[in-house]
Design a protein around this motif. Structure first.
Motif, mmCIF file in Angstrom:
data_model
loop_
_atom_site.group_PDB
_atom_site.id
_atom_site.type_symbol
_atom_site.label_atom_id
_atom_site.label_comp_id
_atom_site.label_asym_id
_atom_site.label_seq_id
_atom_site.Cartn_x
_atom_site.Cartn_y
_atom_site.Cartn_z
ATOM 1 N N LYS A 163 0.828 -1.213 0.000
ATOM 2 C CA LYS A 163 0.000 0.000 0.000
ATOM 3 C C LYS A 163 0.864 1.265 0.000
ATOM 4 C CE LYS A 163 -3.946 -2.241 2.288
ATOM 5 N NZ LYS A 163 -4.938 -2.134 3.399
ATOM 6 N N TYR A 208 -12.340 -2.450 -3.920
ATOM 7 C CA TYR A 208 -12.844 -2.605 -2.551
ATOM 8 C C TYR A 208 -14.377 -2.574 -2.483
ATOM 9 C CZ TYR A 208 -8.272 -2.425 -0.234
ATOM 10 O OH TYR A 208 -7.008 -2.724 0.239
ATOM 11 N N HIS A 240 -16.472 -3.690 0.420
ATOM 12 C CA HIS A 240 -16.511 -2.899 1.654
ATOM 13 C C HIS A 240 -17.328 -1.620 1.515
ATOM 14 C CE1 HIS A 240 -13.660 -5.439 3.647
ATOM 15 N NE2 HIS A 240 -12.671 -5.157 2.835
ATOM 16 N N ARG A 278 -19.227 -0.159 4.388
ATOM 17 C CA ARG A 278 -18.525 -0.029 5.672
ATOM 18 C C ARG A 278 -18.182 1.441 5.935
ATOM 19 N NH1 ARG A 278 -15.914 -5.232 6.155
ATOM 20 N NH2 ARG A 278 -15.148 -4.675 8.224
ATOM 21 N N PHE A 321 -15.566 2.829 6.948
ATOM 22 C CA PHE A 321 -14.218 3.255 6.590
ATOM 23 C C PHE A 321 -13.969 3.287 5.082
ATOM 24 C CE2 PHE A 321 -14.078 -1.332 7.610
ATOM 25 C CZ PHE A 321 -13.596 -1.841 6.412
ATOM 26 N N LEU A 341 -10.647 4.553 3.178
ATOM 27 C CA LEU A 341 -9.823 3.487 2.609
ATOM 28 C C LEU A 341 -9.497 3.805 1.147
ATOM 29 C CD1 LEU A 341 -8.564 0.629 2.562
ATOM 30 C CD2 LEU A 341 -10.857 -0.300 2.196
ATOM 31 N N ARG A 391 -1.329 -14.301 4.279
ATOM 32 C CA ARG A 391 -2.054 -13.686 5.405
ATOM 33 C C ARG A 391 -1.241 -13.809 6.697
ATOM 34 N NH1 ARG A 391 -6.373 -10.399 4.418
ATOM 35 N NH2 ARG A 391 -6.910 -10.798 6.578
ATOM 36 N N THR A 442 -5.062 -7.208 10.755
ATOM 37 C CA THR A 442 -5.425 -5.946 10.094
ATOM 38 C C THR A 442 -4.927 -4.742 10.885
ATOM 39 O OG1 THR A 442 -7.427 -7.085 9.356
ATOM 40 C CG2 THR A 442 -7.374 -4.679 9.106
ATOM 41 N N ARG A 468 2.881 -6.261 8.996
ATOM 42 C CA ARG A 468 2.141 -5.143 9.580
ATOM 43 C C ARG A 468 2.734 -4.716 10.925
ATOM 44 N NH1 ARG A 468 -3.825 -7.153 7.511
ATOM 45 N NH2 ARG A 468 -4.001 -5.731 5.750
ATOM 46 N N ILE A 528 -4.477 0.977 11.648
ATOM 47 C CA ILE A 528 -5.408 0.059 10.960
ATOM 48 C C ILE A 528 -5.766 0.584 9.569
ATOM 49 C CG2 ILE A 528 -7.519 1.046 11.942
ATOM 50 C CD1 ILE A 528 -8.541 -1.890 12.213
ATOM 51 N N ASP A 529 -5.661 1.886 9.364
ATOM 52 C CA ASP A 529 -5.960 2.449 8.032
ATOM 53 C C ASP A 529 -4.747 2.313 7.109
ATOM 54 O OD1 ASP A 529 -8.438 4.231 9.077
ATOM 55 O OD2 ASP A 529 -6.707 4.468 10.397
ATOM 56 N N ASN A 555 -2.029 0.291 6.732
ATOM 57 C CA ASN A 555 -1.512 -0.968 7.283
ATOM 58 C C ASN A 555 -0.656 -1.775 6.308
ATOM 59 O OD1 ASN A 555 -3.556 -1.879 5.700
ATOM 60 N ND2 ASN A 555 -4.665 -2.977 7.315
HETATM 61 N N1 UDP Z 1 -9.819 -0.829 7.350
HETATM 62 C C1 UDP Z 1 -9.863 0.395 7.953
HETATM 63 N N2 UDP Z 1 -10.537 0.501 9.152
HETATM 64 C C2 UDP Z 1 -11.115 -0.567 9.757
HETATM 65 C C3 UDP Z 1 -11.060 -1.815 9.125
HETATM 66 C C4 UDP Z 1 -10.393 -1.923 7.920
HETATM 67 O O1 UDP Z 1 -9.338 1.360 7.438
HETATM 68 O O2 UDP Z 1 -11.695 -0.403 10.841
HETATM 69 C C5 UDP Z 1 -9.112 -0.935 6.063
HETATM 70 C C6 UDP Z 1 -7.724 -1.523 6.239
HETATM 71 O O3 UDP Z 1 -6.849 -0.858 5.339
HETATM 72 C C7 UDP Z 1 -7.917 -2.965 5.822
HETATM 73 C C8 UDP Z 1 -8.960 -2.827 4.718
HETATM 74 O O4 UDP Z 1 -9.818 -1.786 5.185
HETATM 75 O O5 UDP Z 1 -6.716 -3.540 5.393
HETATM 76 C C9 UDP Z 1 -9.781 -4.055 4.436
HETATM 77 O O6 UDP Z 1 -10.332 -4.536 5.640
HETATM 78 P P1 UDP Z 1 -10.348 -6.088 5.996
HETATM 79 O O7 UDP Z 1 -11.210 -6.245 7.187
HETATM 80 O O8 UDP Z 1 -10.674 -6.864 4.762
HETATM 81 O O9 UDP Z 1 -8.833 -6.360 6.462
HETATM 82 P P2 UDP Z 1 -7.602 -7.119 5.776
HETATM 83 O O10 UDP Z 1 -8.158 -8.260 4.979
HETATM 84 O O11 UDP Z 1 -6.884 -6.105 4.915
HETATM 85 O O12 UDP Z 1 -6.741 -7.563 6.928
#
Ligand code: UDP
Length: 141
Positions: free
Chosen positions: A11, A51, A54, A57, A59, A63, A87, A93, A104, A111-112, A114
């Motif tokens: 990213k 995305y 999502h 969602r 965020f 995102l 993974r 995350t 990570r 979390i944003d 990441n």
């Molecule tokens: N994300 C975020 N805030 C949150 C949860 C997720 O900004 O509370 C973003 C973060 O960049 C994450 C992406 O959304 O990697 C996709 O979320 P997911 O739950 O699929 O996590 P990942 O598969 O990337 O671990």
């Protein structure tokens, strides 16, 4: 064990930190091969489409804004159990919850922001590899 392909994105935060090589070294040390790669600066449309799962969602907007804030490095990784292996290399995350030694934990700030994306299952890996590398056969060899 199955040879799989999975989609990985380094990213904008990690690209800006100049750690593409360090992250690639982790893939290789874990037995994952980079079988396709490209650097790109995603458009808003591309990031929203990638995305789309999502989009409801809270965020989502942030995102997408983050993913288009700078260039990203996109790769398809191949290897035994590649989806889960990637993974595991990535970690949780939220970097605060990520195991020590994961990408990570070592490179992400929040979390944003990441550091990496990785497909989370066989069906999403298939769709995501095809999204960025159309025509690639996901389940090969
Ligand atoms: N994300 C975020 N805030 C949150 C949860 C997720 O900004 O509370 C973003 C973060 O960049 C994450 C992406 O959304 O990697 C996709 O979320 P997911 O739950 O699929 O996590 P990942 O598969 O990337 O671990």
């Amino acid at each position: 064990m199955a040879i799989e392909r999975t989609l990985s994105i380094i990213k904008p935060d990690a690209v800006a930190k100049n750690v593409i090589g360090q992250i690639y070294a982790r893939f290789e040390a874990a037995g994952l091969k980079v079988v396709a790669s490209k650097m790109a600066h995603l458009s808003q449309r591309e990031a929203e489409a990638f995305y789309a799962v999502h989009k409801e969602r809270p965020f989502f907007k942030d995102l997408v804004g983050f993913m288009i804030s700078g260039p990203v490095m996109i790769q398809a990784l191949e290897g035994e159990n590649a989806i889960l292996k990637n993974r595991e290399l990535m970690g949780a995350t939220d970097p605060k919850k990520a195991d020590p030694g994961t990408i990570r934990a070592d490179f992400a700030d929040s979390i944003d922001a990441n550091a990496v994306h990785g497909s989370d299952a066989a069906d999403t890996a298939c769709v995501e590899v095809g999204f960025f590398f159309p025509g690639m056969n996901v389940f090969s060899r």
